[in-house]
Design an enzyme around this catalytic site. Structure first.
Site, PDB file in Angstrom:
ATOM      1  N   GLU A   1       0.743  -1.240  -0.127  1.00 19.63           N
ATOM      2  CA  GLU A   1      -0.021  -0.046  -0.002  1.00 19.63           C
ATOM      3  C   GLU A   1       0.901   1.162   0.141  1.00 19.63           C
ATOM      4  OE1 GLU A   1      -4.256  -1.295   1.857  1.00 19.63           O
ATOM      5  OE2 GLU A   1      -2.658  -0.798   3.277  1.00 19.63           O
TER       6      GLU A   1
ATOM      7  N   CYS B 172       3.845   8.612   0.258  1.00 21.70           N
ATOM      8  CA  CYS B 172       3.991   7.742   1.368  1.00 21.70           C
ATOM      9  C   CYS B 172       4.256   6.319   0.789  1.00 21.70           C
ATOM     10  CB  CYS B 172       3.300   7.809   2.613  1.00 21.70           C
ATOM     11  SG  CYS B 172       3.585   6.730   3.911  1.00 21.70           S
TER      12      CYS B 172
ATOM     13  N   CYS C  23       6.469  -6.583   7.353  1.00 28.42           N
ATOM     14  CA  CYS C  23       7.426  -5.959   8.255  1.00 28.42           C
ATOM     15  C   CYS C  23       7.692  -7.011   9.138  1.00 28.42           C
ATOM     16  CB  CYS C  23       7.099  -4.608   8.991  1.00 28.42           C
ATOM     17  SG  CYS C  23       8.320  -3.643   9.864  1.00 28.42           S
TER      18      CYS C  23
ATOM     19  N   CYS D  33       6.263  -4.039  16.102  1.00 27.86           N
ATOM     20  CA  CYS D  33       5.628  -3.015  17.022  1.00 27.86           C
ATOM     21  C   CYS D  33       4.411  -3.516  17.096  1.00 27.86           C
ATOM     22  CB  CYS D  33       6.016  -1.658  16.233  1.00 27.86           C
ATOM     23  SG  CYS D  33       7.518  -1.201  15.876  1.00 27.86           S
TER      24      CYS D  33
ATOM     25  N   CYS E 271       1.281  -1.588  15.454  1.00 32.38           N
ATOM     26  CA  CYS E 271       1.266  -1.388  14.053  1.00 32.38           C
ATOM     27  C   CYS E 271       0.391  -2.341  13.163  1.00 32.38           C
ATOM     28  CB  CYS E 271       2.599  -1.094  13.463  1.00 32.38           C
ATOM     29  SG  CYS E 271       2.867  -0.968  11.795  1.00 32.38           S
TER      30      CYS E 271
ATOM     31  N   SER F 166      11.695   7.276   7.674  1.00 32.05           N
ATOM     32  CA  SER F 166      11.230   7.083   8.956  1.00 32.05           C
ATOM     33  C   SER F 166      11.818   5.475   9.685  1.00 32.05           C
ATOM     34  CB  SER F 166      10.070   6.911   9.191  1.00 32.05           C
ATOM     35  OG  SER F 166       9.458   6.615  10.519  1.00 32.05           O
TER      36      SER F 166
ATOM     37  N   SER G  86      11.053   6.640  15.220  1.00 33.08           N
ATOM     38  CA  SER G  86       9.770   6.170  15.885  1.00 33.08           C
ATOM     39  C   SER G  86      10.405   5.980  17.131  1.00 33.08           C
ATOM     40  CB  SER G  86       9.233   4.811  15.463  1.00 33.08           C
ATOM     41  OG  SER G  86       8.833   5.250  13.813  1.00 33.08           O
TER      42      SER G  86
ATOM     43  N   CYS H  27      -1.067   6.768   9.733  1.00 32.86           N
ATOM     44  CA  CYS H  27       0.031   6.030  10.154  1.00 32.86           C
ATOM     45  C   CYS H  27       0.006   4.613  10.927  1.00 32.86           C
ATOM     46  CB  CYS H  27       0.720   6.868  11.336  1.00 32.86           C
ATOM     47  SG  CYS H  27       1.315   8.353  10.510  1.00 32.86           S
TER      48      CYS H  27
HETATM   49  N1  SAH Z   1       9.256   0.934   9.991  1.00 31.79           N
HETATM   50  C1  SAH Z   1       9.515   2.681   9.902  1.00 31.79           C
HETATM   51  C2  SAH Z   1       8.306   3.275   9.191  1.00 31.79           C
HETATM   52  C3  SAH Z   1       6.840   2.767   9.268  1.00 31.79           C
HETATM   53  S1  SAH Z   1       5.660   3.183   9.919  1.00 31.79           S
HETATM   54  C4  SAH Z   1       9.158   3.145  11.591  1.00 31.79           C
HETATM   55  O1  SAH Z   1       8.895   2.216  12.199  1.00 31.79           O
HETATM   56  O2  SAH Z   1       9.267   4.184  11.760  1.00 31.79           O
HETATM   57  C5  SAH Z   1       5.595   5.252  10.013  1.00 31.79           C
HETATM   58  C6  SAH Z   1       5.319   5.573  11.241  1.00 31.79           C
HETATM   59  O3  SAH Z   1       4.018   5.120  11.938  1.00 31.79           O
HETATM   60  C7  SAH Z   1       6.102   5.037  12.450  1.00 31.79           C
HETATM   61  O4  SAH Z   1       6.573   6.320  13.372  1.00 31.79           O
HETATM   62  C8  SAH Z   1       5.201   3.968  13.170  1.00 31.79           C
HETATM   63  O5  SAH Z   1       5.693   3.726  14.430  1.00 31.79           O
HETATM   64  C9  SAH Z   1       3.904   4.677  13.300  1.00 31.79           C
HETATM   65  N2  SAH Z   1       2.682   3.927  13.521  1.00 31.79           N
HETATM   66  C10 SAH Z   1       2.661   2.650  13.253  1.00 31.79           C
HETATM   67  N3  SAH Z   1       1.395   2.095  14.010  1.00 31.79           N
HETATM   68  C11 SAH Z   1       0.805   3.149  14.139  1.00 31.79           C
HETATM   69  C12 SAH Z   1      -0.373   3.247  15.072  1.00 31.79           C
HETATM   70  N4  SAH Z   1      -1.467   2.379  15.009  1.00 31.79           N
HETATM   71  N5  SAH Z   1      -0.835   4.866  15.137  1.00 31.79           N
HETATM   72  C13 SAH Z   1       0.056   5.706  14.969  1.00 31.79           C
HETATM   73  N6  SAH Z   1       1.201   5.536  14.427  1.00 31.79           N
HETATM   74  C14 SAH Z   1       1.674   4.318  14.181  1.00 31.79           C
END
Ligand code: SAH
Length: 342
Positions: free
Chosen positions: A89, A102, A109, A113, A116, A188, A211, A334
């Site tokens: 996506e 984006c 991944c 986390c 996510c 990021s 992050s 995000c």
């Molecule tokens: N792997 C990278 C980039 C992908 S995600 C990273 O971790 O930075 C882009 C951003 O969205 C990251 O800051 C991630 O932590 C955040 N993110 C992921 N899930 C989220 C959620 N449910 N709500 C808000 N931000 C989220």
């Protein structure tokens, strides 16, 4: 696998063109065309025979629009199908400073986390540089407008696909490509420290977003497994090094999760942490009220709590803004992008 000509630098493409018996100057011509984002069959200034040869021998792994959703705020989320049937996506956004895409860097991944959606089914594979570029080219062609900013913040961890991501940035940056300045590119990362250190030496002054999401190791490890390998102190030291080498301010992402990391005490601890660990470093904190992902069960706190959190940071001299949520009604916000075709 056939050679991926869309991932090649201009000199590599030129060598390739020569290797299939074509004249050297065709290399630049082909490079310019491929990176205009238009399909090869529309290219009219090379002989038909050369085109046929390319179609037979080379691979142009573009992505194709499988589905598209348009948000009430104009944000567009694309579900793209890759050449091998995988799905990714991407999100197109309109900002006052220009159109932004984006981009995803992996199919899925493996960073794990807890909040996510992209990591739920693990990592299926890395994306090639060509497949990252193609997300931008397809969005541009579909919307009929140029893209001026790129954020590598979609599915995947860019530093878990380091070589392809750096290649992608160099191609974006190239004169006969999109010629996009590094200042218009953001990347990021969840905090793969060796990736940050290596990237600091690439000579690519891209904006780094980190992050962070928690003010203590205990809280961070509970929601981000990567913290068990690279703790906050190591992460902040790498950020400082990145700032010193590139001169680019560091941006921290902080998703506010109710009852987990959004109290006044958390804000104070975060301010102290950043002031202590990153004095003399220009930083910015982006607060993102967590986007609720059904499987994850995390809740967003009230608006008042979010604003208070930001105020505590500001009061302590830490720059912070609450991130504008775009495309929330189409799950394009995000952390909501995912690999499966739903
Ligand atoms: N792997 C990278 C980039 C992908 S995600 C990273 O971790 O930075 C882009 C951003 O969205 C990251 O800051 C991630 O932590 C955040 N993110 C992921 N899930 C989220 C959620 N449910 N709500 C808000 N931000 C989220």
């Amino acid at each position: 696998m056939r050679p991926d000509v869309l991932s090649m630098y201009k000199d590599e493409l030129t060598e390739y063109v020569v290797s299939i018996g074509e004249e050297r100057y065709r290399g630049r011509q082909l490079y310019k065309w491929l990176h205009s984002g238009y399909p090869l069959d529309l290219m009219s200034n090379i002989p038909k025979k050369m085109k046929e040869k390319l179609v037979q021998r080379a691979l142009i792994p573009t992505v194709a629009i499988e589905r598209k959703q348009v948000s009430s705020d104009g944000t567009v989320k694309y579900l793209f199908r890759c050449y091998d049937g995988e799905y990714i996506e991407s999100v197109f956004m309109r900002h006052d400073y220009g159109n932004t895409v984006c981009v995803s860097s992996q199919v899925g991944c493996r960073m794990g986390c807890k909040f996510c959606a992209s990591t739920i089914d693990g990592r299926r594979r890395n994306l090639a540089a060509s497949e990252m570029l193609s997300q931008i080219y397809e969005a541009q062609n579909d919307i009929g407008e140029k893209v001026s900013n790129v954020v590598i913040m979609g599915m995947g961890e860019p530093f878990d696909n380091y070589d392809n991501v750096v290649r992608f940035i160099r191609l974006l940056n190239s004169e006969d490509g999109m010629n996009l300045s590094c200042r218009r590119i953001s990347l990021s990362t969840c905090g793969l420290v060796p990736g940050i250190q290596r990237f600091a030496g690439e000579g690519l002054p891209v904006t780094l977003s980190v992050s962070l999401h928690a003010p203590t190791d205990e809280q961070r490890s509970a929601i981000m497994p990567v913290n068990k390998t690279y703790c906050i102190a190591e992460l902040l030291a790498a950020c400082r090094e990145y700032y010193e080498k590139t001169g680019r301010r560091i941006s921290f992402e902080y998703a506010l999760i109710d009852g987990q990391n959004n109290s006044e005490q958390d804000a104070q601890t975060l301010a102290d942490l950043l002031k202590k660990g990153l004095s003399d470093t220009v930083i910015h904190v982006n607060l993102i009220p967590v986007n609720e992902v059904a499987e994850r069960g995390f809740k967003r706190g009230s608006k008042v709590k979010t604003e208070h959190f930001a105020a505590v940071l500001e009061r302590n001299g830490v720059n912070a803004t609450v991130r504008k949520r775009m495309g929330a009604d189409i799950d394009a916000a995000c952390g909501q992008l995912r690999a499966r075709k739903i």
